[in-house]
Design a protein around this motif. Sequence first.
Motif, mmCIF file in Angstrom:
data_model
loop_
_atom_site.group_PDB
_atom_site.id
_atom_site.type_symbol
_atom_site.label_atom_id
_atom_site.label_comp_id
_atom_site.label_asym_id
_atom_site.label_seq_id
_atom_site.Cartn_x
_atom_site.Cartn_y
_atom_site.Cartn_z
ATOM 1 N N LEU A 69 33.015 -17.502 33.759
ATOM 2 C CA LEU A 69 31.767 -17.661 34.748
ATOM 3 C C LEU A 69 31.695 -16.231 35.188
ATOM 4 O O LEU A 69 30.683 -15.868 35.811
ATOM 5 C CB LEU A 69 31.714 -18.770 35.514
ATOM 6 C CG LEU A 69 31.499 -20.103 35.045
ATOM 7 C CD1 LEU A 69 31.682 -21.194 36.251
ATOM 8 C CD2 LEU A 69 30.166 -20.049 34.338
ATOM 9 N N ALA A 72 30.647 -13.778 32.951
ATOM 10 C CA ALA A 72 28.950 -14.028 32.609
ATOM 11 C C ALA A 72 28.057 -13.415 33.813
ATOM 12 O O ALA A 72 27.210 -12.532 33.390
ATOM 13 C CB ALA A 72 28.774 -15.745 32.546
ATOM 14 N N ARG A 73 28.647 -13.404 34.799
ATOM 15 C CA ARG A 73 28.034 -12.926 36.102
ATOM 16 C C ARG A 73 27.826 -11.537 36.029
ATOM 17 O O ARG A 73 26.892 -10.747 36.252
ATOM 18 C CB ARG A 73 28.508 -13.369 37.549
ATOM 19 C CG ARG A 73 28.277 -14.935 37.629
ATOM 20 C CD ARG A 73 28.643 -15.370 38.912
ATOM 21 N NE ARG A 73 28.312 -16.834 39.104
ATOM 22 C CZ ARG A 73 29.419 -17.811 39.191
ATOM 23 N NH1 ARG A 73 30.513 -17.531 38.797
ATOM 24 N NH2 ARG A 73 28.956 -18.872 39.221
ATOM 25 N N TYR A 78 24.564 -14.903 32.855
ATOM 26 C CA TYR A 78 24.615 -15.902 33.641
ATOM 27 C C TYR A 78 23.107 -16.211 34.387
ATOM 28 O O TYR A 78 22.602 -15.186 34.689
ATOM 29 C CB TYR A 78 25.431 -16.009 34.830
ATOM 30 C CG TYR A 78 25.789 -17.343 35.619
ATOM 31 C CD1 TYR A 78 26.450 -18.181 35.394
ATOM 32 C CD2 TYR A 78 25.219 -17.326 37.032
ATOM 33 C CE1 TYR A 78 26.718 -19.530 35.871
ATOM 34 C CE2 TYR A 78 25.347 -18.496 37.779
ATOM 35 C CZ TYR A 78 26.371 -19.633 36.947
ATOM 36 O OH TYR A 78 26.673 -20.997 37.915
ATOM 37 N N GLN A 85 21.775 -22.998 35.644
ATOM 38 C CA GLN A 85 23.117 -22.666 35.973
ATOM 39 C C GLN A 85 23.912 -23.982 35.990
ATOM 40 O O GLN A 85 24.941 -24.140 35.570
ATOM 41 C CB GLN A 85 23.366 -22.306 37.565
ATOM 42 C CG GLN A 85 23.084 -20.854 37.802
ATOM 43 C CD GLN A 85 23.010 -20.440 39.181
ATOM 44 O OE1 GLN A 85 23.748 -21.060 40.036
ATOM 45 N NE2 GLN A 85 22.370 -19.308 39.567
ATOM 46 N N VAL A 88 24.501 -24.633 32.288
ATOM 47 C CA VAL A 88 25.698 -23.978 31.821
ATOM 48 C C VAL A 88 27.059 -24.379 32.210
ATOM 49 O O VAL A 88 27.944 -24.728 31.217
ATOM 50 C CB VAL A 88 25.586 -22.518 32.369
ATOM 51 C CG1 VAL A 88 26.984 -21.619 32.289
ATOM 52 C CG2 VAL A 88 24.475 -21.748 31.815
ATOM 53 N N GLU A 89 27.317 -24.705 33.518
ATOM 54 C CA GLU A 89 28.559 -25.039 34.075
ATOM 55 C C GLU A 89 28.680 -26.537 33.482
ATOM 56 O O GLU A 89 30.074 -26.871 33.112
ATOM 57 C CB GLU A 89 28.736 -25.269 35.468
ATOM 58 C CG GLU A 89 28.132 -23.455 36.042
ATOM 59 C CD GLU A 89 28.586 -23.413 37.410
ATOM 60 O OE1 GLU A 89 29.478 -24.180 38.097
ATOM 61 O OE2 GLU A 89 28.178 -22.455 37.880
ATOM 62 N N SER A 146 22.969 -16.619 27.237
ATOM 63 C CA SER A 146 23.842 -16.718 28.451
ATOM 64 C C SER A 146 25.088 -17.223 27.789
ATOM 65 O O SER A 146 25.393 -17.194 26.526
ATOM 66 C CB SER A 146 23.403 -18.069 29.069
ATOM 67 O OG SER A 146 23.308 -19.271 28.480
ATOM 68 N N VAL A 147 26.133 -17.346 28.665
ATOM 69 C CA VAL A 147 27.532 -17.809 28.468
ATOM 70 C C VAL A 147 27.510 -19.204 27.434
ATOM 71 O O VAL A 147 28.262 -19.234 26.792
ATOM 72 C CB VAL A 147 28.339 -17.567 29.508
ATOM 73 C CG1 VAL A 147 27.744 -18.891 30.614
ATOM 74 C CG2 VAL A 147 29.892 -17.873 29.422
#
Length: 199
Positions: A69, A72-73, A78, A85, A88-89, A146-147
């Motif tokens: 993460l 990713a940021r 991200y 979000q 993603v998480e 994204s990640v």
Amino acid sequence: MENIKLTYFNVNGRVGLIRAMLCYKKVPFENIMVTFEEWPKKKQDFEFHQLPMLEVNGKKMTQTIAISLYLARQLNLYPKDLYLQYHVESLLSTRDDITPLYRKVKSKKEEDYKAYKEQIILYLKRIEKRYEELGSGKYYLGDELSVADFFLGCMVYEFCCLVKDEDVLSKYSPGIKKLIDRLKENELKEYYEKYYIPI
């Protein structure tokens, strides 16, 4: 980002998506691979006695999801939207559910393999449903890379590779299979050519 060192074992494992993000964004990094024979003597040097470890300008970071993460940021992989979000998480957190069985399946016991396969099928169905709810777009979150896509193309793909008697990815998650295939031909192409270690 500069002066980056990434330390892990000489396998893909937890660090595949981290290597893949750095590779895709053309970020130079020192890819330090520790052998399993060396590890007992070296583990005392690492926080929590675990890998991976990411070092950026002398700052050392541990724990796979936290590192993923963070990168990713830093690398604009991200999402800004809070709900995305969450997706993603939540997706990345499935690793913690699957990994204990992933380790066991290598014991080659039939009951461990069966339990692993059942878990993978369950998660593939759920991930496919989420992907559909998110619009079945070019990427997992829609039009935004994204990640999450790196996680699917690296870790989820590898989880599925351990199921040898059935193509579970195509059967239970066909949309995700097409997404991963696109990624492997495009955003993940260089990673698979340079860093991926066949299992």
